[in-house]
Design a protein around this motif. Structure first.
Motif, mmCIF file in Angstrom:
data_model
loop_
_atom_site.group_PDB
_atom_site.id
_atom_site.type_symbol
_atom_site.label_atom_id
_atom_site.label_comp_id
_atom_site.label_asym_id
_atom_site.label_seq_id
_atom_site.Cartn_x
_atom_site.Cartn_y
_atom_site.Cartn_z
ATOM 1 N N SER A 34 0.843 -1.183 0.000
ATOM 2 C CA SER A 34 0.000 0.000 0.000
ATOM 3 C C SER A 34 0.881 1.236 0.000
ATOM 4 C CB SER A 34 -0.926 0.016 1.210
ATOM 5 O OG SER A 34 -0.160 0.176 2.381
ATOM 6 N N ASP A 35 0.345 2.306 -0.541
ATOM 7 C CA ASP A 35 1.088 3.555 -0.629
ATOM 8 C C ASP A 35 0.065 4.669 -0.753
ATOM 9 O OD1 ASP A 35 3.169 5.288 -0.762
ATOM 10 O OD2 ASP A 35 3.793 4.788 -2.803
ATOM 11 N N ILE A 36 0.548 5.876 -0.743
ATOM 12 C CA ILE A 36 -0.331 6.999 -0.994
ATOM 13 C C ILE A 36 -0.794 6.947 -2.438
ATOM 14 C CG2 ILE A 36 0.635 8.501 0.776
ATOM 15 C CD1 ILE A 36 2.387 9.743 -1.424
ATOM 16 N N THR A 37 -1.950 7.499 -2.674
ATOM 17 C CA THR A 37 -2.439 7.526 -4.056
ATOM 18 C C THR A 37 -1.677 8.576 -4.852
ATOM 19 O OG1 THR A 37 -4.187 8.974 -3.283
ATOM 20 C CG2 THR A 37 -4.747 6.665 -3.593
ATOM 21 N N TYR A 38 -1.784 8.447 -6.177
ATOM 22 C CA TYR A 38 -0.940 9.255 -7.064
ATOM 23 C C TYR A 38 -1.415 10.713 -7.081
ATOM 24 C CZ TYR A 38 1.797 10.346 -11.229
ATOM 25 O OH TYR A 38 2.670 10.898 -12.098
ATOM 26 N N LEU A 39 -0.651 11.512 -7.793
ATOM 27 C CA LEU A 39 -0.934 12.947 -7.896
ATOM 28 C C LEU A 39 -2.305 13.208 -8.511
ATOM 29 C CD1 LEU A 39 2.450 14.188 -9.398
ATOM 30 C CD2 LEU A 39 1.680 14.447 -7.035
ATOM 31 N N LYS A 40 -2.819 14.360 -8.235
ATOM 32 C CA LYS A 40 -4.026 14.836 -8.912
ATOM 33 C C LYS A 40 -3.572 15.600 -10.164
ATOM 34 C CE LYS A 40 -7.303 13.852 -5.820
ATOM 35 N NZ LYS A 40 -8.440 12.988 -6.101
ATOM 36 N N TYR A 52 7.904 14.523 -10.749
ATOM 37 C CA TYR A 52 7.465 13.584 -9.704
ATOM 38 C C TYR A 52 7.613 12.149 -10.204
ATOM 39 C CZ TYR A 52 4.375 11.607 -6.094
ATOM 40 O OH TYR A 52 3.840 10.872 -5.058
ATOM 41 N N PHE A 106 -6.222 20.366 -4.819
ATOM 42 C CA PHE A 106 -5.366 19.386 -5.483
ATOM 43 C C PHE A 106 -3.891 19.765 -5.395
ATOM 44 C CE2 PHE A 106 -8.714 17.377 -8.514
ATOM 45 C CZ PHE A 106 -9.428 16.972 -7.398
ATOM 46 N N TYR A 163 -2.735 18.698 -2.093
ATOM 47 C CA TYR A 163 -2.647 17.241 -2.130
ATOM 48 C C TYR A 163 -1.327 16.804 -2.797
ATOM 49 C CZ TYR A 163 -3.734 12.563 -3.963
ATOM 50 O OH TYR A 163 -3.698 11.231 -4.300
ATOM 51 N N ASN A 164 -1.016 17.419 -3.923
ATOM 52 C CA ASN A 164 0.211 17.057 -4.629
ATOM 53 C C ASN A 164 1.455 17.454 -3.829
ATOM 54 O OD1 ASN A 164 -1.319 16.034 -6.663
ATOM 55 N ND2 ASN A 164 -1.154 17.832 -7.998
ATOM 56 N N ASN A 212 1.925 14.844 -1.333
ATOM 57 C CA ASN A 212 2.526 13.647 -1.930
ATOM 58 C C ASN A 212 4.036 13.794 -2.067
ATOM 59 O OD1 ASN A 212 0.093 12.386 -2.153
ATOM 60 N ND2 ASN A 212 0.239 11.992 -4.342
ATOM 61 N N PHE A 245 5.646 13.543 1.269
ATOM 62 C CA PHE A 245 5.607 12.165 1.769
ATOM 63 C C PHE A 245 6.697 11.327 1.118
ATOM 64 C CE2 PHE A 245 4.121 7.838 2.242
ATOM 65 C CZ PHE A 245 3.631 7.821 3.530
ATOM 66 N N TYR A 296 -1.896 17.651 3.395
ATOM 67 C CA TYR A 296 -3.095 16.838 3.175
ATOM 68 C C TYR A 296 -4.278 17.422 3.959
ATOM 69 C CZ TYR A 296 -0.339 13.074 1.025
ATOM 70 O OH TYR A 296 0.451 12.335 0.198
ATOM 71 N N HIS A 306 -7.790 9.348 1.831
ATOM 72 C CA HIS A 306 -6.933 8.156 1.952
ATOM 73 C C HIS A 306 -5.499 8.544 2.303
ATOM 74 C CE1 HIS A 306 -3.992 5.331 0.167
ATOM 75 N NE2 HIS A 306 -4.745 4.434 0.778
ATOM 76 N N ASN A 307 -4.975 9.530 1.564
ATOM 77 C CA ASN A 307 -3.570 9.882 1.814
ATOM 78 C C ASN A 307 -3.386 10.507 3.195
ATOM 79 O OD1 ASN A 307 -3.100 8.930 -0.694
ATOM 80 N ND2 ASN A 307 -2.110 10.781 -1.493
ATOM 81 N N TYR A 360 -3.560 7.689 5.626
ATOM 82 C CA TYR A 360 -2.356 6.850 5.479
ATOM 83 C C TYR A 360 -1.147 7.505 6.141
ATOM 84 C CZ TYR A 360 0.930 3.680 3.194
ATOM 85 O OH TYR A 360 1.894 2.736 2.952
#
Lengths: 617, 240
Positions: free
Chosen positions: A467-473, B31, B55, B58-59, B62, B65, B77, B92-93, B96
């Motif tokens: 499992s991992d974080i979901t990808y970029l938006k 990325y 977004f 969010y990025n 990511n 992370f 996040y 989710h992120n 997580y």
């Protein structure tokens, strides 16, 4: 005269009374399994230079003896303890233990012992049994040759050798191999011909493998008493050394009896090559211990300090063969290993932990054995735990891991392999644990904050491997929705509030006017629904009150008509109203005069109402 | 030789980060190549221009992370979650990242469905809903006062408005508290605002703290999960 005679007899008997001893034997259990051990204790009260003689014990191996002595009110007591390990299943008897003292033989009662094959078949409690003292007149004591010399022997070492004296309990793993013992005996035989004191040493294996444990034994032989004897253990290189106990015994060489103290060490080869064991040494002062010294217990003047050393020993440490070495080999070398595995608990919920432990037991060294690598178990997250080790009848090392199942189901922990090198056979041997079944129930926790990364394939063939974080938006963010945009117009709140407030104020102010406006409609609806003359009269009264502010409660008709006249209503209207009012009063208060129905009267009232609603001039 | 190196660098830049791409596309490309620090720089620059874009946060989370800065990832996040709480990826992120730090998005004892319903709307959306209901209620009351009609409608709208206002107030108290996250591997909690005060506890990155007060470069905080109070240097925290 008679008293004097009795006193004389008493004086004669007193030494005889003091010369008596009492012996008691007891065991700590009367039922024992083959894998257990028991303690036989012998208590002796009185006497000096006590030498108990154990009977023949074919059903037991005697591994250890400890002796203690203590004195209370001038009377000395002795305690001898023996560790017995059963050899044969069935009923066994510890025969009378015999002590020959001052020409008399003392012996204990026999003790019966029940020996079982394993501990599970022995469920009854095992009370201790005490043997009674029996004294016989037999003076035919025979001193049976034994490896364990009496504790009160005049040749016993003095306090300077306490570490040698403290024999402790010897476990089977500490027993010396026969070949080593024979070699020590042979060395002693050669040197004992000409020397009253000497040190000899021997190892059980001169060509051990790396990691293989073997024994070093050092014996100090002495045929004379001595004083002040500090002992210096040997030093080793390329070897790990550990104390493995000590014992004592005696050996007849020629016509001389030698007593010895034996110190044992467990050695393990560290790396291939040469291993060195330096000399052990002992410094002591020999003394002739004549009768004068013995009487007064002083250090003899004629004592001479001396040092004796054993010969150094060199061993060749052999490397382990790399060919055929399995991955499950963790450095164990030897034979007689056992392997077992256990899981606790065996029924859990998904996400809960299970302790899985694998235990290796061996009579030898396990310290150099590396930690077991638990295999990857599908469906489990594994968290290794530090191993635990300990000693008992056998050494053990327990490797532990905590397993966390991720999904419900019935799992089987497969056999775990563990390999050791058997130096006798010169090859690797692999042990396997029994498979263990685990029942994993669905988790009752609604929310599980930890996401476990592994799981078994489900029915649709999906297998989660991580499992991992979901990808970029990568798409544009959604525009503000209607609700979010509404929040910008906060000022409308004040406008709406003001609107409601103003309306409320307007309503309060115009309530009377509103009632005047609504008077005709309400009166009309009342007339339409009227079922009695009273309701018709009431409708007209309310209209006059709301519309024209004329209250007809107890006002005479004349005044009502006068009020209407003042408001400018024409005479025809006044006349019609007066006629209608009189008819209604007549119908209400004199029903016999009724000539018209309620509906007709309501229609007339409605006609008058319309006349009144017309704007007066 | 220098010319070759220069040419190769230009070609590399051209093929890796095309100049015709938007900053978001360039950041995504970086990325994907595992150059998270460069991607983060681009995302952060863009976030300055679009501070209400969930977004982007969010990025940014990511990228942090992936760089191992779980604390800063959690902070970003959380910013994205406040703007768009219904987005499953953001939720989710965030969950997580919090789980890797030993924290939980949903407080213990609260059903997940209740928590998700409570945070279904963003604060702005909830505010807009409450405003809209207030306006409708006023309109209905107005009509009822004037026309004596629609009394039930006004009553229903009034109840809905009251419920919405309560929801908004509860969210306001939660949103208005000063939340911060530990942004360094270990932050020391001292008994006072200075290094001369003894360390009472240490807290690892990613843990959530509530800031109560500020004195110079020190924050007075409460560790949410432990109810432990103390002072932490402000450069070890990231306010959300």
């Amino acid at each position: 005269m008679r008293k004097a005679w009795l006193g004389f007899v008493w004086m004669l008997c007193t030494p005889l009374v003091w010369a008596q001893i009492q012996i008691t034997a007891q065991v700590d259990k009367t039922e024992i399994s083959l894998d257990d051990e028991m303690t036989l204790s012998l208590h002796v009260q009185g006497g000096t230079n006590i030498r108990p003689q154990l009977p023949s014990l074919p059903a037991f191996n005697v591994y250890s003896r400890v002796s203690n002595s203590y004195s209370i009110n001038g009377k000395t007591s002795y305690e001898f303890r023996y560790i017995l390990v059963p050899r044969l299943v069935g009923n066994a008897t510890i025969g009378p233990i015999r002590i020959d003292y001052n020409g008399q033989t003392y012996q204990t009662d026999p003790i019966n012992i029940r020996i079982y094959r394993d501990a599970t078949s022995n469920s009854s409690p095992t009370p201790a049994v005490v043997g009674t003292t029996v004294a016989t007149d037999s003076a035919t004591a025979t001193n049976t040759a034994t490896d364990i010399p009496p504790a009160d022997d005049p040749l016993s070492p003095p306090f300077g050798m306490e570490h040698i004296n403290g024999t402790g309990n010897l476990t089977p793993r500490e027993a010396l191999t026969l070949s080593t013992s024979r070699e020590l005996t042979q060395q002693a035989y050669k040197r004992g011909q000409s020397e009253p004191f000497f040190l000899v040493s021997a190892v059980s294996n001169s060509r051990p493998y790396v990691g293989q444990s073997f024994t070093l034994a050092v014996r100090f032989y002495y045929a004379q008493a001595f004083d002040n004897a500090p002992y210096h253990a040997p030093e080793v290189s390329n070897l790990f050394m550990e104390d493995a106990g000590s014992s004592e015994g005696h050996q007849t060489i020629g016509d001389r009896v030698f007593y010895y103290r034996e110190m044992r060490y467990q050695l393990v080869g560290a790396a291939p090559g040469k291993g060195t064991i330096s000399s052990a040494s002992i410094e002591f002062t020999a003394s002739p211990f004549n009768w004068f010294d013995r009487l007064f217990g002083i250090t003899p003047v004629s004592a001479t300090p001396r040092v004796f050393e054993s010969a150094p020993i060199y061993v060749q440490i052999r490397p382990l063969p790399t060919e055929g070495r399995p991955a499950s080999f963790y450095g164990a070398v030897g034979a007689g290993y056992t392997l077992s595995a256990a899981a606790d608990p065996k029924e859990v919920e998904a996400g809960e932990s299970v302790n899985l432990s694998v235990t290796v037991t061996h009579s030898g060294n396990l310290k150099t054995v590396k930690d077991l690598n638990f295999p990857e178990l599908p469906g489990f997250k594994s968290y290794p735990v530090a191993p635990a080790s300990g000693t008992g009848k056998r050494n053990y090392k327990t490797f532990k891991t905590v397993l966390v199942p991720s999904s419900p189901g019935v799992y089987t922990i497969p056999p775990i392999e563990w390999t050791y090198f058997d130096p006798t056979l010169g090859q690797y041997k692999t042990l396997q644990t029994q498979p263990i079944s685990l029942q994993v129930n669905p988790s009752s926790a609604a929310n599980r904050s930890v996401d476990f990364s592994t799981s078994l394939p489900s029915n649709n063939g999906l297998q989660t491997l991580g499992s991992d974080i979901t990808y970029l938006k990568t798409t544009p963010a959604p525009q503000e929705n209607f609700l979010a945009r509404l929040s910008r117009f906060e000022y409308i709140n004040w406008a709406a509030l003001g609107l409601v407030g103003l309306t409320l104020l307007f309503c309060l102010l115009g309530r009377n006017r509103s009632a005047s406006t609504r008077a005709y409609g309400e009166a009309k609806r009342s007339l339409q629904k009227a079922t009695s003359y009273e309701q018709i009269s009431e409708a007209l009264s309310l209209y006059l009150a709301h519309k024209l502010n004329i209250h007809t409660g107890s006002t005479p008709l004349k005044e009502v008509v006068s009020s209407l006249q003042q408001r400018g209503y024409p005479n025809d209207t006044l006349r019609s109203f007066a006629t209608l009012w009189q008819q209604l009063e007549a119908l209400r208060f004199a029903p016999a005069a009724a000539g018209t129905s309620v509906k007709q009267q309501a229609a007339k009232a409605y006609t008058v109402l319309k006349l009144l609603e017309e704007k007066p001039r | 030789m220098k010319k070759y190196i220069l040419t190769a660098s230009c070609l590399f830049f051209f093929f890796t980060v095309s100049p015709c791409q938007t900053p978001s596309q360039q950041a995504e490309e970086l990325y994907r190549q595992g150059r998270f620090a460069q991607a983060l720089t681009l995302y952060e620059q863009e976030a300055k221009d679009y501070p209400k874009n969930p977004f982007l946060y969010y990025n940014i989370g990511n990228a942090y992370f992936k760089m191992g800065s779980t604390g800063l990832a959690v902070a970003n996040y959380y910013r994205a979650y406040r703007l768009l709480p219904r987005d499953k990826d953001i939720r989710h992120n965030l969950a997580y990242a919090l789980a890797t730090c030993g924290e939980s998005l949903v407080p213990s004892g609260v059903p997940v469905s209740v928590y998700n319903a409570f945070f279904y709307l963003s604060f702005q959306e909830l505010k807009g809903l409450t405003c809209g209901l207030f306006w409708l209620t006023c309109l209905a009351v107005w009509l009822w006062l004037l026309r004596r009609k629609g009394r039930t409608t006004a009553l229903v709208l009034g109840i809905l408005f009251a419920l919405s206002a309560c929801w908004l107030y509860a969210r306001y108290t939660l949103e208005n508290r000063s939340l911060a996250v530990v942004a360094v591997p270990v932050a020391q909690i001292r008994s006072g605002p200075g290094t001369n005060f003894p360390v009472n506890a240490s807290v690892t990155q990613g843990h959530l703290l509530t800031v109560l007060d500020k004195k110079d470069s020190w924050y007075e905080v409460v560790v949410n999960t432990e109810s432990l109070k103390g002072w932490v240097e402000n450069d070890t925290l990231e306010k959300i």
